[in-house]
Design a protein around this motif. Structure first.
Motif, mmCIF file in Angstrom:
data_model
loop_
_atom_site.group_PDB
_atom_site.id
_atom_site.type_symbol
_atom_site.label_atom_id
_atom_site.label_comp_id
_atom_site.label_asym_id
_atom_site.label_seq_id
_atom_site.Cartn_x
_atom_site.Cartn_y
_atom_site.Cartn_z
ATOM 1 N N UNK A 182 0.882 -1.360 0.144
ATOM 2 C CA UNK A 182 -0.010 -0.085 0.151
ATOM 3 C C UNK A 182 0.780 1.219 0.121
ATOM 4 N N UNK A 183 1.631 1.400 0.776
ATOM 5 C CA UNK A 183 2.805 2.513 1.038
ATOM 6 C C UNK A 183 3.483 2.714 -0.114
ATOM 7 N N UNK A 184 4.063 1.759 -1.018
ATOM 8 C CA UNK A 184 4.764 2.222 -2.077
ATOM 9 C C UNK A 184 4.017 2.303 -3.244
ATOM 10 N N UNK A 185 3.013 1.772 -3.394
ATOM 11 C CA UNK A 185 1.882 2.027 -4.575
ATOM 12 C C UNK A 185 1.355 3.537 -4.352
ATOM 13 N N UNK A 186 0.785 3.960 -3.101
ATOM 14 C CA UNK A 186 0.439 5.164 -3.107
ATOM 15 C C UNK A 186 1.889 6.340 -3.237
ATOM 16 N N UNK A 187 2.699 6.020 -2.676
ATOM 17 C CA UNK A 187 4.065 6.822 -2.861
ATOM 18 C C UNK A 187 4.374 7.022 -4.497
ATOM 19 N N UNK A 188 4.592 5.810 -5.025
ATOM 20 C CA UNK A 188 5.010 5.899 -6.593
ATOM 21 C C UNK A 188 4.043 6.549 -7.387
ATOM 22 N N UNK A 189 2.529 6.354 -7.242
ATOM 23 C CA UNK A 189 1.728 6.833 -8.238
ATOM 24 C C UNK A 189 1.249 8.127 -8.028
ATOM 25 N N UNK A 190 1.274 8.408 -6.354
ATOM 26 C CA UNK A 190 1.270 9.854 -6.179
ATOM 27 C C UNK A 190 2.155 10.904 -6.802
ATOM 28 N N UNK A 191 3.500 10.526 -6.722
ATOM 29 C CA UNK A 191 4.535 11.271 -7.173
ATOM 30 C C UNK A 191 4.329 11.182 -8.659
ATOM 31 N N UNK A 192 4.031 10.172 -9.455
ATOM 32 C CA UNK A 192 3.913 10.143 -10.747
ATOM 33 C C UNK A 192 2.656 11.034 -11.339
ATOM 34 N N UNK A 193 1.718 11.187 -10.498
ATOM 35 C CA UNK A 193 0.522 11.771 -10.688
ATOM 36 C C UNK A 193 0.768 13.365 -10.585
ATOM 37 N N UNK A 194 1.660 13.815 -9.779
ATOM 38 C CA UNK A 194 2.156 15.001 -9.502
ATOM 39 C C UNK A 194 3.230 15.581 -10.739
ATOM 40 N N UNK A 195 3.985 14.496 -11.154
ATOM 41 C CA UNK A 195 4.886 14.954 -12.358
ATOM 42 C C UNK A 195 4.138 15.141 -13.443
ATOM 43 N N UNK A 196 2.988 14.276 -13.764
ATOM 44 C CA UNK A 196 2.332 14.669 -14.881
ATOM 45 C C UNK A 196 1.555 15.804 -15.099
ATOM 46 N N UNK A 197 1.387 16.348 -13.761
ATOM 47 C CA UNK A 197 0.321 17.457 -13.793
ATOM 48 C C UNK A 197 1.100 18.736 -13.452
#
Length: 315
Positions: A182-197
């Motif tokens: 859970x932690x790694x999935x939220x961290x990775x894709x939260x940061x990816x979402x920030x990058x693309x926006x």
């Protein structure tokens, strides 16, 4: 009889205390495991943004959400239970399975490098008709490709998490692996979402309602992000080769020993040691991907010949 009842309560109390003490160690184990998989997390973060490049900006977060949701489901419902079952019934099978995944990453990485630098790539595009695909089909294709890559990286993360809790009580194993997932999935894709926006954030900050300094900062973000995403796509490709080769190297005693010797020889220069190891794995992954690509190409050429021969013999 009363003494027996109180003895039973004492046993239950001791069991509860032991379980509580064991569960208290879960955060420490999660932190330790997260540190161990930090390299793979960085690779996963670098790989994912390229799957939304060129798509409708309004769909970016939706695509990231789809990938993240499937990634979390894979970790929680497939990979974690599979690791626990394999670790109990067939621990010998974990390494070969991971090595197959590593080989796939090397192959996919080589394919991307080949498409970037092949001299014949543009000529083939001119002679062959362009594939017609709708935005919806392209989105599904991108999500499927991202999930295929993610499941291999996720499998390596879960395998490392399991290796950190081997020998621990089963509740500890489950708690640590689920928490890491859970932690790694939220961290990775939260940061990816920030990058693309980030480009949208830059546009927002560049509006006239903000002070000139903030407006300039926003405009710089907008100018920088296309180059950053392009660089990140190259980093993601390199990461596929690096991680894929490292997974395979760790599964072969000889190559694993060589990597350890390389790190040991450069132990006084950690950054140089890391770069040398990453470079060695990247080059090795590129070579392995090339070999796999040629094997697949030859197999495809040989298959029609065998089919034709079988048809001729039937006639």
């Amino acid at each position: 009889m009363a003494s027996g009842f109180f003895a039973l309560l004492d046993d239950i109390s001791a069991l509860v205390k032991a379980s509580a003490a064991s569960m208290d160690d879960v955060p420490t184990q999660v932190a330790k495991t997260t540190g161990k998989v930090s390299g793979i997390v960085i690779d996963d973060t670098a790989v994912t943004p390229k799957y939304v490049v060129g798509l409708d900006a309004s769909r970016e977060l939706s695509i990231i959400y789809q990938i993240a949701k499937k990634s979390l489901i894979n970790k929680l419902l497939i990979l974690s239970p599979a690791a626990l079952l394999l670790g109990y019934f067939a621990p010998w099978a974990i390494t070969p399975i991971l090595m197959l995944g590593g080989a796939y990453l090397c192959f996919e990485g080589y394919e991307k490098v080949h498409s970037m630098f092949s001299k014949h790539h543009d000529k083939q595009d001119e002679s062959e008709p362009a594939e017609v695909i709708t935005p919806e089909e392209l989105e599904k294709k991108r999500v499927a490709g991202a999930v295929r890559t993610d499941i291999i990286l996720s499998a390596e993360i879960i395998a490392i998490a399991y290796s950190q809790v081997t020998g621990q009580p089963i509740l500890n194993q489950i708690a640590v692996m689920l928490a890491v997932a859970v932690f790694i999935t939220l961290a990775v894709y939260g940061f990816v979402g920030l990058i693309v926006k980030m480009d949208d954030i830059g546009v927002h900050l560049a509006q006239d309602k903000y002070p000139p300094g903030i407006q300039k900062f926003g405009r710089n973000i907008v100018k920088f992000m296309p180059s950053f995403l392009n660089i990140l796509s190259y980093v993601g490709t390199a990461a596929m080769l690096w991680v894929g080769a490292e997974i395979i190297a760790h599964g072969i005693p000889f190559t694993n020993h060589l990597l350890h010797n390389l790190e040991h020889a450069l132990a006084e220069m950690p950054l140089v040691a890391w770069f040398a190891k990453a470079l060695a794995c990247g080059v090795g992954g590129l070579i392995l991907g090339f070999v796999i690509d040629k094997i697949i190409t030859l197999s495809k050429k040989a298959l029609p010949l065998k089919t034709a021969s079988a048809t001729a013999s039937d006639d």
